[in-house]
Design an enzyme around this catalytic site. Sequence first.
Site, mmCIF file in Angstrom:
data_model
loop_
_atom_site.group_PDB
_atom_site.id
_atom_site.type_symbol
_atom_site.label_atom_id
_atom_site.label_comp_id
_atom_site.label_asym_id
_atom_site.label_seq_id
_atom_site.Cartn_x
_atom_site.Cartn_y
_atom_site.Cartn_z
ATOM 1 N N GLY A 255 4.722 -16.284 1.597
ATOM 2 C CA GLY A 255 4.336 -15.289 2.595
ATOM 3 C C GLY A 255 2.863 -15.324 3.003
ATOM 4 O O GLY A 255 2.277 -16.385 3.261
ATOM 5 N N ILE A 256 2.267 -14.143 3.054
ATOM 6 C CA ILE A 256 0.888 -13.988 3.536
ATOM 7 C C ILE A 256 -0.104 -14.734 2.635
ATOM 8 O O ILE A 256 -1.036 -15.385 3.116
ATOM 9 C CB ILE A 256 0.549 -12.477 3.610
ATOM 10 C CG1 ILE A 256 1.356 -11.820 4.738
ATOM 11 C CG2 ILE A 256 -0.946 -12.247 3.789
ATOM 12 C CD1 ILE A 256 1.364 -10.289 4.709
ATOM 13 N N GLY A 257 0.098 -14.645 1.329
ATOM 14 C CA GLY A 257 -0.814 -15.308 0.381
ATOM 15 C C GLY A 257 -0.786 -16.818 0.552
ATOM 16 O O GLY A 257 -1.834 -17.477 0.549
ATOM 17 N N THR B 7 -4.268 -13.607 -5.281
ATOM 18 C CA THR B 7 -3.117 -13.181 -6.081
ATOM 19 C C THR B 7 -1.908 -13.097 -5.157
ATOM 20 O O THR B 7 -2.024 -12.720 -3.992
ATOM 21 C CB THR B 7 -3.353 -11.823 -6.776
ATOM 22 O OG1 THR B 7 -3.457 -10.789 -5.780
ATOM 23 C CG2 THR B 7 -4.597 -11.849 -7.640
ATOM 24 N N GLY B 8 -0.737 -13.464 -5.697
ATOM 25 C CA GLY B 8 0.454 -13.493 -4.839
ATOM 26 C C GLY B 8 0.287 -14.530 -3.749
ATOM 27 O O GLY B 8 0.514 -14.260 -2.571
ATOM 28 N N GLY B 9 -0.082 -15.750 -4.163
ATOM 29 C CA GLY B 9 -0.358 -16.800 -3.172
ATOM 30 C C GLY B 9 0.760 -17.811 -3.030
ATOM 31 O O GLY B 9 0.599 -18.818 -2.354
ATOM 32 N N SER C 63 -1.372 -1.944 3.869
ATOM 33 C CA SER C 63 -0.263 -1.927 4.830
ATOM 34 C C SER C 63 -0.466 -0.774 5.788
ATOM 35 O O SER C 63 -1.097 0.232 5.440
ATOM 36 C CB SER C 63 1.066 -1.739 4.091
ATOM 37 O OG SER C 63 2.106 -1.453 5.018
ATOM 38 N N TYR D 177 6.079 3.149 -2.068
ATOM 39 C CA TYR D 177 5.324 2.009 -1.529
ATOM 40 C C TYR D 177 4.102 2.499 -0.743
ATOM 41 O O TYR D 177 2.989 2.007 -0.924
ATOM 42 C CB TYR D 177 6.248 1.165 -0.651
ATOM 43 C CG TYR D 177 5.613 -0.068 -0.051
ATOM 44 C CD1 TYR D 177 5.078 -1.073 -0.861
ATOM 45 C CD2 TYR D 177 5.565 -0.256 1.333
ATOM 46 C CE1 TYR D 177 4.507 -2.211 -0.315
ATOM 47 C CE2 TYR D 177 5.009 -1.391 1.892
ATOM 48 C CZ TYR D 177 4.481 -2.366 1.067
ATOM 49 O OH TYR D 177 3.914 -3.492 1.614
HETATM 50 N N1 LIG Z 1 5.469 -8.620 5.143
HETATM 51 C C1 LIG Z 1 5.115 -7.441 5.604
HETATM 52 O O1 LIG Z 1 5.703 -6.938 6.586
HETATM 53 C C2 LIG Z 1 3.972 -6.718 4.962
HETATM 54 C C3 LIG Z 1 3.439 -5.617 5.645
HETATM 55 C C4 LIG Z 1 2.376 -4.931 5.070
HETATM 56 C C5 LIG Z 1 1.860 -5.334 3.851
HETATM 57 N N2 LIG Z 1 2.414 -6.386 3.192
HETATM 58 C C6 LIG Z 1 1.825 -6.762 1.912
HETATM 59 O O2 LIG Z 1 1.510 -8.136 1.936
HETATM 60 C C7 LIG Z 1 1.377 -8.622 0.593
HETATM 61 C C8 LIG Z 1 2.065 -9.977 0.484
HETATM 62 O O3 LIG Z 1 3.454 -9.795 0.688
HETATM 63 P P1 LIG Z 1 4.310 -10.767 1.629
HETATM 64 O O4 LIG Z 1 4.736 -9.965 2.785
HETATM 65 O O5 LIG Z 1 3.602 -12.034 1.837
HETATM 66 O O6 LIG Z 1 5.622 -10.957 0.732
HETATM 67 P P2 LIG Z 1 6.093 -12.123 -0.249
HETATM 68 O O7 LIG Z 1 6.351 -13.365 0.507
HETATM 69 O O8 LIG Z 1 7.205 -11.521 -1.038
HETATM 70 O O9 LIG Z 1 4.824 -12.390 -1.183
HETATM 71 C C9 LIG Z 1 4.537 -11.624 -2.320
HETATM 72 C C10 LIG Z 1 3.677 -12.468 -3.250
HETATM 73 O O10 LIG Z 1 3.266 -11.650 -4.347
HETATM 74 C C11 LIG Z 1 3.690 -12.288 -5.567
HETATM 75 N N3 LIG Z 1 3.950 -11.245 -6.543
HETATM 76 C C12 LIG Z 1 4.828 -10.203 -6.473
HETATM 77 N N4 LIG Z 1 4.768 -9.472 -7.613
HETATM 78 C C13 LIG Z 1 3.827 -10.053 -8.398
HETATM 79 C C14 LIG Z 1 3.314 -9.785 -9.690
HETATM 80 N N5 LIG Z 1 3.741 -8.759 -10.432
HETATM 81 N N6 LIG Z 1 2.354 -10.616 -10.178
HETATM 82 C C15 LIG Z 1 1.892 -11.669 -9.455
HETATM 83 N N7 LIG Z 1 2.353 -11.970 -8.244
HETATM 84 C C16 LIG Z 1 3.304 -11.179 -7.715
HETATM 85 C C17 LIG Z 1 4.905 -13.115 -5.174
HETATM 86 O O11 LIG Z 1 5.180 -14.167 -6.092
HETATM 87 P P3 LIG Z 1 6.243 -14.016 -7.299
HETATM 88 O O12 LIG Z 1 7.444 -13.294 -6.732
HETATM 89 O O13 LIG Z 1 6.542 -15.399 -7.740
HETATM 90 O O14 LIG Z 1 5.559 -13.242 -8.353
HETATM 91 C C18 LIG Z 1 4.433 -13.662 -3.835
HETATM 92 O O15 LIG Z 1 3.545 -14.733 -4.025
HETATM 93 C C19 LIG Z 1 1.948 -7.507 -0.293
HETATM 94 O O16 LIG Z 1 0.887 -6.802 -0.882
HETATM 95 C C20 LIG Z 1 2.692 -6.622 0.687
HETATM 96 O O17 LIG Z 1 2.774 -5.296 0.228
HETATM 97 C C21 LIG Z 1 3.450 -7.083 3.724
#
Ligand SMILES: NC(=O)c1ccc[n+]([C@@H]2O[C@H](COP(=O)([O-])OP(=O)(O)OC[C@H]3O[C@@H](n4cnc5c(N)ncnc54)[C@H](OP(=O)(O)O)[C@@H]3O)[C@@H](O)[C@H]2O)c1
Length: 248
Positions: free
Chosen positions: A16-18, A11-13, A137, A150
Amino acid sequence: MEFENKNVVITGGSTGIGLATAKAFIEKGANVWITGRNAENLQKAAAEIVSPRLNTVVSDTSNLAGIAVLEKAVAASGIEIDVLFLNAGTAVFNSIAQVTEADFDAQFNTNVKGSFFTLQKLLPNMKNGGAILFTSSTVATAANLGASVYSATKGALNKIAQIAANELVDRKIRVNIVSPGPVQTKILDSAVPTEEAKEYVASATALKRVGNPDEIAKTVLFLASDMASFITGTELLVDGGYTNYARK
Ligand SMILES: NC(=O)c1ccc[n+]([C@@H]2O[C@H](COP(=O)([O-])OP(=O)(O)OC[C@H]3O[C@@H](n4cnc5c(N)ncnc54)[C@H](OP(=O)(O)O)[C@@H]3O)[C@@H](O)[C@H]2O)c1
């Protein structure tokens, strides 16, 4: 690590990380399903990965109707899921005085309700002996200013994951948590918008830099693989030493 012909749902692929994790699994020969709300982001991800083994599903994880779209896509494909990566997340940083109800609901609905019900709805399709990973996180156990909601979502997620690990032992499904520190993605850009602030965040890690999404992806593949066969119910910090860094 062997993922040839394994079925992986992320999910969320789309970014970013996904996205990095989807690429890593595809490179190892897996069939991968990625979700996101935005069809354009999913198309861009598909254009980057270019593989017949990649499937995209527009599914908003923050509500049950959106989760049902993913559930139907998985059911229609007739697969059993080997790896479920519950990674979709959103963050809004504000002081308690400034948090709105909409900010609160968006984060709890996506990060907690979304992961919980995706887990519940896809469990019947999970293969016994499979692996489930949650993206939490480092903030789940920290108390950083502006991160009240958060952090609370990620703390809740950790507890759900730990209990899922206990509930799923009979099916030999391992459940683990990956907790990234600061990683260069859209979420970090929104939390830390200026170069100065980003330098500060980097300096707060022992390794003196933010992470990149590939480094989280490698950890997810490790925890999903047989190399982690004796690991369940744990949280792995992937944070460049951020959490335990003894600042001078
Ligand atoms: N980057 C960091 O520093 C960091 C640190 C700790 C944890 N995290 C965690 O890592 C995970 C991935 O985040 P990321 O850092 O890779 O940021 P990101 O690039 O913004 O990725 C977020 C992903 O989640 C999807 N998403 C958001 N809301 C959604 C929803 N309601 N339904 C389905 N998909 C949804 C986005 O796609 P759409 O916008 O198209 O829906 C995107 O694919 C998150 O859980 C975040 O809390 C990140």
